[in-house]
Design a protein around this motif. Structure first.
Motif, PDB file in Angstrom:
ATOM      1  N   TYR A 189      -8.710   3.195 -10.385  1.00 46.26           N
ATOM      2  CA  TYR A 189      -8.700   3.573  -8.971  1.00 46.26           C
ATOM      3  C   TYR A 189      -7.358   4.157  -8.544  1.00 46.26           C
ATOM      4  CZ  TYR A 189     -12.859   0.561  -8.557  1.00 46.26           C
ATOM      5  OH  TYR A 189     -14.093  -0.018  -8.713  1.00 46.26           O
ATOM      6  N   MET A 190      -6.346   3.979  -9.370  1.00 48.67           N
ATOM      7  CA  MET A 190      -4.987   4.402  -9.009  1.00 48.67           C
ATOM      8  C   MET A 190      -4.806   5.871  -9.384  1.00 48.67           C
ATOM      9  SD  MET A 190      -3.339   0.866 -10.469  1.00 48.67           S
ATOM     10  CE  MET A 190      -1.667   1.095  -9.883  1.00 48.67           C
ATOM     11  N   ILE A 208      -7.680  -0.275 -12.692  1.00 51.68           N
ATOM     12  CA  ILE A 208      -6.535   0.638 -12.757  1.00 51.68           C
ATOM     13  C   ILE A 208      -7.008   2.077 -12.597  1.00 51.68           C
ATOM     14  CG2 ILE A 208      -4.853   1.624 -14.384  1.00 51.68           C
ATOM     15  CD1 ILE A 208      -3.982  -1.078 -15.142  1.00 51.68           C
ATOM     16  N   SER A 267      -4.712  -2.512  -8.349  1.00 46.58           N
ATOM     17  CA  SER A 267      -5.529  -1.329  -8.086  1.00 46.58           C
ATOM     18  C   SER A 267      -5.484  -0.921  -6.622  1.00 46.58           C
ATOM     19  CB  SER A 267      -6.973  -1.574  -8.509  1.00 46.58           C
ATOM     20  OG  SER A 267      -7.560  -2.609  -7.731  1.00 46.58           O
ATOM     21  N   CYS A 268      -5.042  -1.829  -5.753  1.00 48.02           N
ATOM     22  CA  CYS A 268      -4.920  -1.519  -4.326  1.00 48.02           C
ATOM     23  C   CYS A 268      -3.705  -0.639  -4.035  1.00 48.02           C
ATOM     24  CB  CYS A 268      -4.831  -2.800  -3.513  1.00 48.02           C
ATOM     25  SG  CYS A 268      -6.297  -3.851  -3.606  1.00 48.02           S
ATOM     26  N   LEU A 269      -2.844  -0.459  -5.027  1.00 47.93           N
ATOM     27  CA  LEU A 269      -1.636   0.353  -4.847  1.00 47.93           C
ATOM     28  C   LEU A 269      -1.995   1.826  -5.027  1.00 47.93           C
ATOM     29  CD1 LEU A 269       0.841  -1.880  -6.905  1.00 47.93           C
ATOM     30  CD2 LEU A 269       0.360  -1.951  -4.450  1.00 47.93           C
ATOM     31  N   THR A 270      -2.707   2.356  -4.080  1.00 51.13           N
ATOM     32  CA  THR A 270      -3.272   3.699  -4.227  1.00 51.13           C
ATOM     33  C   THR A 270      -2.241   4.809  -4.126  1.00 51.13           C
ATOM     34  OG1 THR A 270      -3.833   3.649  -1.870  1.00 51.13           O
ATOM     35  CG2 THR A 270      -5.547   2.981  -3.419  1.00 51.13           C
ATOM     36  N   GLU A 271      -1.027   4.494  -3.649  1.00 50.21           N
ATOM     37  CA  GLU A 271       0.038   5.497  -3.582  1.00 50.21           C
ATOM     38  C   GLU A 271       0.942   5.459  -4.813  1.00 50.21           C
ATOM     39  OE1 GLU A 271       0.341   7.746  -1.092  1.00 50.21           O
ATOM     40  OE2 GLU A 271      -1.520   6.912  -0.289  1.00 50.21           O
ATOM     41  N   LEU A 272       0.673   4.537  -5.735  1.00 51.63           N
ATOM     42  CA  LEU A 272       1.563   4.337  -6.878  1.00 51.63           C
ATOM     43  C   LEU A 272       1.498   5.522  -7.840  1.00 51.63           C
ATOM     44  CD1 LEU A 272       3.356   1.839  -7.565  1.00 51.63           C
ATOM     45  CD2 LEU A 272       1.682   1.281  -9.322  1.00 51.63           C
ATOM     46  N   LEU A 297      -1.466   7.938 -10.304  1.00 48.69           N
ATOM     47  CA  LEU A 297      -0.579   7.534 -11.392  1.00 48.69           C
ATOM     48  C   LEU A 297      -0.189   8.727 -12.262  1.00 48.69           C
ATOM     49  CD1 LEU A 297      -1.746   4.108 -12.896  1.00 48.69           C
ATOM     50  CD2 LEU A 297       0.403   4.626 -11.731  1.00 48.69           C
ATOM     51  N   ARG A 351       0.806  -1.227   0.000  1.00 46.79           N
ATOM     52  CA  ARG A 351       0.000   0.000   0.000  1.00 46.79           C
ATOM     53  C   ARG A 351       0.834   1.271   0.000  1.00 46.79           C
ATOM     54  NH1 ARG A 351      -5.227  -1.780   1.236  1.00 46.79           N
ATOM     55  NH2 ARG A 351      -5.314  -3.909   0.413  1.00 46.79           N
TER      56      ARG A 351
END
Length: 226
Positions: free
Chosen positions: A146-147, A144, A121-126, A150, A100
């Motif tokens: 949700y990111m 995707i 998509s759970c990588l919200t800080e990416l 990016l 995360r």
């Protein structure tokens, strides 16, 4: 106090031997890897999942093969993960979605197969996702979208098919979008030219139809070829 030692040998093992030594004390690790472009060979050891305090892992430009171990999902403190330009195979482990705090993910230029896991998509800080030059197939996951942080998204030179999902309208911070040399189809969504002010590359997708309205925005470098 315990010591965990993971040994990785390069093909020049008589002259170069790299040992990952991790001091473990009350679930705390001290770890300072420097493995980029060192001609390392072999597989990524599954014991790497024990380094739960690791924040930075760079294995770019070696000769590592085999799969990305699913135990890497235990490294929930990672902010940077780069395993690009190796010879890795198998699929992207869905456990990566547990990172995360991850800001940059780059497994590009390998031989990874299978679909892109929706768990990413759970990588919200990416802010940067680079999957280019692999053998991933299937469609672009709708999640995707949700990111929202990016800035860089690159799926060039893969085997991605299907339509560009409408959910990408949520990626309003994108500066670079690369979907070239795939098998995408359908119309280019009109919102794509409204989200960014930099570069988008959809070239060499034989079944992709250009959306003509505002396609050549003055704030975009738009590359399209059928």
């Amino acid at each position: 106090m315990q010591w965990l030692e993971v040994r990785i040998l390069s093909k020049y093992s008589t002259a170069f031997e790299c040992s990952i030594r991790c001091e473990r004390h009350e679930n705390s690790f001290s770890f300072s890897p420097a493995f980029a472009r060192n001609e390392l060979s072999g597989s990524i050891p599954h014991q790497i999942g024990s380094l739960t305090k690791l924040t930075y892992l760079n294995l770019v430009g070696n000769k590592l093969y085999g799969s990305i171990p699913h135990q890497i999902g235990s490294l929930t403190k990672l902010t940077y993960l780069d395993v690009s330009h190796n010879q890795l195979t198998s699929s992207i482990p869905h456990q990566i979605g547990t990172h995360r705090e991850l800001n940059s993910l780059n497994p590009s230029s390998n031989y990874l197969i299978g679909s892109i896991p929706s768990s990413l998509s759970c990588l919200t800080e990416l802010t940067s996702l680079n999957l280019r030059r692999n053998q991933n197939n299937g469609s672009i996951p709708q999640k995707i979208g949700y990111m929202k942080d990016l800035v860089y998204l690159n799926l060039d030179n893969s085997f991605i098919s299907g339509k560009i999902p409408s959910q990408l309208i949520n990626l309003k911070r994108l500066k670079r979008l690369g979907f070239s040399n795939n098998s995408l189809s359908g119309k280019v969504p009109p919102f794509i030219t409204h989200n960014c002010n930099s570069t988008i590359n959809l070239s060499y997708n034989d079944h992709l139809e250009a959306y003509t309205h505002s396609l050549w925005s003055s704030t975009w470098t738009f590359l399209y070829s059928s």
